[in-house]
Design an enzyme around this catalytic site. Structure first.
Site, PDB file in Angstrom:
ATOM      1  N   ASN A   1       0.838  -1.195   0.000  1.00 41.15           N
ATOM      2  CA  ASN A   1       0.000   0.000   0.000  1.00 41.15           C
ATOM      3  C   ASN A   1       0.876   1.249   0.000  1.00 41.15           C
ATOM      4  OD1 ASN A   1      -2.410  -1.337  -0.024  1.00 41.15           O
ATOM      5  ND2 ASN A   1      -2.792  -1.172   2.164  1.00 41.15           N
TER       6      ASN A   1
ATOM      7  N   HIS B   1     -12.598  -0.713   5.651  1.00 39.46           N
ATOM      8  CA  HIS B   1     -12.755  -2.158   5.499  1.00 39.46           C
ATOM      9  C   HIS B   1     -13.596  -2.725   6.641  1.00 39.46           C
ATOM     10  CE1 HIS B   1      -9.743  -1.581   2.528  1.00 39.46           C
ATOM     11  NE2 HIS B   1      -8.742  -1.441   3.377  1.00 39.46           N
TER      12      HIS B   1
END
Length: 344
Positions: A178, A314
Site C-alpha cells: 500500500n 474495510h
C-alpha cells in the site's frame, strides 16, 4: 438501568449485547471487571464464527468450479488484474477506481513501464497460500506449511525475518504494498531510497503489486517505487500495477453478494485473485478478532505489531464471514490455530 438490546439483523457486525454491562440488583461481592460492549460483541462474533467453522475440511470440487467460474466471468483476473500494455494502450485513459472523475492519460513514458503481458498468463498453480497478517499467526508454526505451497501471496510488505519464519514462512511469489506504507516507512521515497530496496530483499524476485491507480495521490509514490527498483533493485521484486478496472469489477462482484464495505481489503482482493489462478487456495492469518479462537487469549492485530486497520474503510469481520461461507462450501480452506509439521 443500563439496558442492552439484541437485533437478529445485527448479529454479523454491530449489535449491543444482551446482558452487557447490566447489573440488575445490588451486589456486595468484590467488584469484578465488566466487559465493554465491544468485548461482548467480539465474544459473540467469535462464538458465531467458531460455530460455523470446521477444521475437518474437504474440498468440494463442484462448488469450487462453480464459484471460480462466476468470479472469472465477472472479474477476469487473468487478463485484467494487472495493468499491461495490452489492456491499457498508449493514448488511452486510466480511470481511478476511487476518483473516477480524474482520469490519467497514458503517455509514452507511462506506457513504457507497464507490464508487456499479464504476469499470470493462462497458468494455473496447483496450490496457493494467501498469507494475511493477523495476530493469529504468532506461534502457529505454519511457516513450513506455507512454504510448501506452489504460489505464496503476502500482503503489505510484512516482515519475514526476526524469527517470524517459523510461523509465516519466507517463500513469496507475490507481495502487495500500500502507498501508505511507502510514505510512513520510507518518507514517500523522497529521501534515501536504498533502505527501501534493501527491505525488499526477503521477497526475492516476487511480483510487487502496487495500487498505483486507486487514487491520484497513489500514483507518484508508486511510480517512485517502480523507478527506485529499476535503478537499484537487481534481483529484487518486479513492480506491477493493480488494475483499477479489475478492482471495480471485484467490488461489484462482492456487492452483488451482499458485501457492502467501502472497499475490499487487500486480503479479500488477493484471496479473490488466488481463486482465479489457483486450483487449491489456503488462507492463513485471516482472523479479524482480538482473541484467539481456541484459548480466548488476547492476540495482537498483526503477528508483528498491534496497529489497528482502517475500520471505516474495510469491514474485516464481515469479509471474514463471507470467506467462512466459502470455507464451509469447500471452496477455500481457512487455517486457524497451529499447523502440523509436514515432516519430522
Amino acid at each position: 438501568m443500563n439496558l442492552c438490546w439484541w437485533s437478529d439483523k445485527d448479529t454479523d457486525i454491530s449489535c449491543c449485547i444482551l446482558k452487557c454491562n447490566v447489573n440488575p440488583r445490588p451486589s456486595y461481592k468484590i467488584p469484578q471487571k465488566r466487559q465493554s460492549c465491544k468485548e461482548c460483541n467480539d465474544d459473540v462474533l467469535i462464538a458465531k464464527a467458531l460455530e460455523n467453522y470446521s477444521d475437518k475440511w474437504k474440498k468440494q470440487e463442484t462448488n469450487f468450479k462453480k464459484f471460480r467460474s462466476l468470479l472469472s466471468n465477472k472479474c477476469h483476473a487473468v487478463s485484467k488484474a494487472v495493468v499491461t500494455q495490452n489492456n491499457t494502450p498508449l493514448g488511452s485513459n486510466v480511470i481511478y477506481d476511487g476518483e473516477r472523475r480524474k482520469p490519467l492519460h497514458v503517455t509514452q513514458a507511462l506506457f513504457n513501464i507497464l507490464a508487456k503481458e499479464q504476469p499470470f498468463g493462462n497458468a494455473t498453480w496447483e496450490s496457493c497460500a494467501v498469507v494475511g497478517n493477523g495476530g493469529i499467526l504468532a506461534n502457529s508454526s505454519c511457516g513450513e506449511e506455507i512454504n510448501s505451497a506452489q504460489f505464496v501471496i503476502r500482503c503489505n510488505l510484512p516482515p519475514l525475518d526476526k524469527g517470524y519464519e517459523k510461523d509465516v514462512g519466507n517463500k513469496t511469489n507475490l507481495v502487495t504494498a500500500n502507498p501508505s506504507i511507502l510514505h510512513e516507512k520510507y518518507s514517500g521515497l523522497m529521501e534515501r531510497r536504498r533502505p527501501f530496496v534493501e527491505s525488499l530483499r526477503p521477497y526475492g524476485q516476487a511480483l510487487l503489486l502496487l495500487p498505483a491507480f486507486s487514487y491520484g495521490h497513489n500514483t507518484p509514490v508508486s511510480l517512485r517505487a517502480f523507478y527506485t527498483l529499476e535503478d537499484f533493485g537487481s534481483n529484487s521484486p518486479l513492480p506491477v500495477f493493480l488494475n483499477p478496472d479489475y478492482l471495480r469489477r471485484l467490488s461489484k462482484f462482492w456487492r452483488e453478494r451482499g458485501l457492502n464495505s467501502v472497499r475490499p481489503s487487500t486480503g479479500l482482493i488477493v484471496a479473490s485473485l488466488a481463486l482465479e489462478i489457483c486450483s487449491n487456495v489456503h488462507l492463513y492469518g485471516f482472523w479479524p478478532f482480538s482473541k484467539h479462537p481456541y484459548d480466548s487469549q488476547a492476540i495482537t492485530n498483526h503477528y508483528y505489531d498491534n496497529r489497528e486497520s482502517k475500520k471505516n474503510v474495510h469491514s474485516m469481520p464481515t469479509e471474514f464471514e463471507y470467506l467462512l461461507k466459502l470455507h464451509n462450501q469447500g471452496v477455500i480452506r481457512i487455517h486457524l490455530g497451529k499447523c502440523q509439521p509436514t515432516h519430522s
